[in-house]
Design a protein around this motif. Structure first.
Motif, short mmCIF file in Angstrom:
data_model
loop_
_atom_site.label_atom_id
_atom_site.label_comp_id
_atom_site.label_asym_id
_atom_site.label_seq_id
_atom_site.Cartn_x
_atom_site.Cartn_y
_atom_site.Cartn_z
N THR A 126 -7.18 -18.78 7.64
CA THR A 126 -7.45 -18.90 6.50
C THR A 126 -8.35 -18.07 5.35
O THR A 126 -8.05 -17.76 4.54
CB THR A 126 -8.48 -20.21 6.09
N ALA A 127 -9.17 -17.78 6.18
CA ALA A 127 -10.38 -16.74 5.25
C ALA A 127 -9.37 -15.35 4.80
O ALA A 127 -9.86 -14.19 4.29
CB ALA A 127 -11.03 -16.32 6.27
N ALA A 128 -8.29 -15.26 6.16
CA ALA A 128 -7.97 -13.70 6.55
C ALA A 128 -7.07 -13.58 4.80
O ALA A 128 -6.30 -12.41 4.56
CB ALA A 128 -7.37 -13.75 7.46
N ARG A 129 -6.17 -14.60 4.91
CA ARG A 129 -4.77 -14.96 3.49
C ARG A 129 -5.20 -14.57 2.15
O ARG A 129 -4.83 -13.41 1.48
CB ARG A 129 -5.23 -16.15 3.64
N PRO A 130 -7.59 -14.39 2.04
CA PRO A 130 -7.75 -14.56 0.69
C PRO A 130 -7.35 -12.76 1.22
O PRO A 130 -7.69 -11.97 -0.11
CB PRO A 130 -8.62 -14.49 0.05
N ILE A 131 -8.31 -11.85 1.97
CA ILE A 131 -8.78 -10.79 2.00
C ILE A 131 -6.64 -10.04 1.51
O ILE A 131 -6.81 -8.66 1.41
CB ILE A 131 -9.44 -10.23 3.24
N ARG A 132 -5.32 -10.41 2.80
CA ARG A 132 -4.41 -9.83 2.24
C ARG A 132 -4.55 -9.74 1.33
O ARG A 132 -3.44 -8.87 0.99
CB ARG A 132 -3.85 -10.32 3.81
N ALA A 133 -3.98 -11.24 0.40
CA ALA A 133 -4.34 -11.33 -0.78
C ALA A 133 -4.66 -10.03 -1.68
O ALA A 133 -3.66 -9.31 -2.59
CB ALA A 133 -4.51 -12.57 -1.18
N ALA A 134 -5.34 -9.69 -1.27
CA ALA A 134 -6.80 -9.15 -2.25
C ALA A 134 -5.87 -7.64 -2.14
O ALA A 134 -6.21 -7.01 -2.69
CB ALA A 134 -7.80 -7.98 -1.97
N TRP A 135 -5.45 -6.80 -1.15
CA TRP A 135 -5.43 -5.89 -0.01
C TRP A 135 -3.61 -5.61 -0.98
O TRP A 135 -3.62 -4.49 -1.57
CB TRP A 135 -5.24 -6.39 1.12
N MET A 136 -3.29 -6.88 -0.80
CA MET A 136 -1.68 -6.50 -0.98
C MET A 136 -1.91 -6.88 -3.15
O MET A 136 -0.57 -5.99 -3.35
CB MET A 136 -0.92 -8.37 -1.33
N LEU A 137 -2.53 -7.07 -4.00
CA LEU A 137 -2.92 -7.53 -4.85
C LEU A 137 -3.46 -5.34 -5.55
O LEU A 137 -2.25 -4.57 -6.67
CB LEU A 137 -3.87 -8.08 -5.76
N ALA A 138 -3.97 -5.17 -4.43
CA ALA A 138 -4.64 -3.33 -5.21
C ALA A 138 -3.41 -3.05 -4.68
O ALA A 138 -2.91 -1.19 -5.72
CB ALA A 138 -5.78 -3.51 -3.87
N ALA A 139 -2.21 -3.45 -3.40
CA ALA A 139 -1.36 -2.32 -3.43
C ALA A 139 -0.21 -2.01 -4.80
O ALA A 139 0.28 -1.12 -4.88
CB ALA A 139 -0.74 -2.37 -2.38
N ALA A 140 -0.02 -3.22 -5.00
CA ALA A 140 1.10 -3.27 -5.87
C ALA A 140 0.41 -2.98 -7.44
O ALA A 140 1.08 -1.89 -7.61
CB ALA A 140 1.29 -4.64 -6.44
N ALA A 141 -1.14 -2.95 -7.48
CA ALA A 141 -1.55 -2.43 -8.52
C ALA A 141 -1.63 -1.02 -8.39
O ALA A 141 -1.27 0.21 -9.91
CB ALA A 141 -3.39 -2.52 -8.81
N LEU A 142 -1.96 -0.32 -7.29
CA LEU A 142 -1.45 1.44 -6.57
C LEU A 142 0.29 1.88 -7.64
O LEU A 142 -0.27 2.62 -7.55
CB LEU A 142 -1.66 1.81 -5.88
N LEU A 143 0.89 1.07 -6.89
CA LEU A 143 2.08 1.04 -7.49
C LEU A 143 2.44 0.78 -8.67
O LEU A 143 2.88 2.26 -8.96
CB LEU A 143 3.26 0.00 -6.58
N VAL A 144 2.13 0.48 -9.19
CA VAL A 144 2.40 0.59 -10.59
C VAL A 144 1.47 1.44 -11.45
O VAL A 144 2.53 2.14 -12.27
CB VAL A 144 1.69 -0.78 -11.25
N ALA A 145 0.63 2.05 -10.64
CA ALA A 145 -0.40 2.92 -11.68
C ALA A 145 0.59 4.29 -10.78
O ALA A 145 0.76 5.43 -12.24
CB ALA A 145 -2.08 3.56 -11.48
N ALA A 146 1.14 4.11 -10.01
CA ALA A 146 1.33 5.30 -9.33
C ALA A 146 3.31 5.38 -10.55
O ALA A 146 2.94 6.61 -11.22
CB ALA A 146 2.05 5.07 -7.89
N GLY A 147 3.41 4.55 -10.57
CA GLY A 147 4.22 4.24 -11.03
C GLY A 147 4.89 4.66 -12.43
O GLY A 147 5.52 6.05 -13.42
N THR A 148 3.92 4.54 -13.06
CA THR A 148 2.88 4.24 -14.61
C THR A 148 2.77 5.94 -15.44
O THR A 148 3.59 7.13 -16.06
CB THR A 148 1.87 3.70 -14.97
N GLY A 149 2.49 6.40 -14.60
CA GLY A 149 1.62 7.63 -13.87
C GLY A 149 2.98 9.33 -13.69
O GLY A 149 3.05 9.91 -14.86
#
Length: 179
Positions: A7-30
């Protein structure tokens, strides 16, 4: 407690997934921004080319309007009720040269010439109205490469009726009197 670690790993995994998604959005925007910059640069180049073409077309149109206006004046001279014509023949320096001048006091004159010698650099032909007193300039002109000229020149209504006409070679821009 084993369920607690998952249960504790889920928020960390979700944070990483959000960071990866943000990175993909930033790369796509660039990438999209780079594409837009290239498109804007291409459009600016096209706009510059079209602007130059438009300027050339406007200059051509202005020249055409001037030619049409001069042709209308020439036709007006040739249709004038007071039309007079004067034939000019070459002198010893240009024996084959010929010209004819059609003159109307209120409308101007039309000069056609052939077989005129090529002009030296910095020189032009000047037409003179010969009357009592000093010759009066009717204007300057240049023949084409074959020695032909056809020009419409304005003359002052106050110009004296000429007893004759002459053409001389003068400095560019003409002279106050024949040289």
């Amino acid at each position: 407690a084993p369920g607690h670690a998952a249960t504790a790993a889920r928020p960390i995994r979700a944070a990483w997934m959000l960071a990866a998604a943000a990175l993909l959005v930033a790369a796509g925007t660039g990438l999209y921004a780079m594409h837009l910059r290239a498109t804007v640069a291409s459009l600016e180049t096209s706009l510059d080319a079209v602007t130059r073409q438009l300027a050339r077309a406007e200059a051509d149109l202005d020249q055409s309007r001037t030619r049409v206006a001069r042709a209308e004046v020439g036709l007006s001279v040739l249709a004038a009720p007071d039309l007079a014509s004067v034939d000019l023949v070459g002198q010893p320096s240009a024996p084959a040269a010929r010209a004819r001048v059609f003159w109307s006091r209120p409308r101007g004159l039309v000069l056609t010439a052939s077989r005129l010698p090529a002009l030296p650099r910095g020189r032009t032909y000047q037409l003179w109205l010969l009357a009592d007193g000093a010759p009066v300039s009717a204007g300057v002109f240049r023949p084409d490469t074959e020695g032909n000229a056809s020009v419409v020149l304005d003359t002052a209504v106050s110009a004296p009726p000429p007893r004759g006409m002459a053409v001389s070679v003068e400095p560019d821009g003409g002279s106050p009197g024949p040289t």
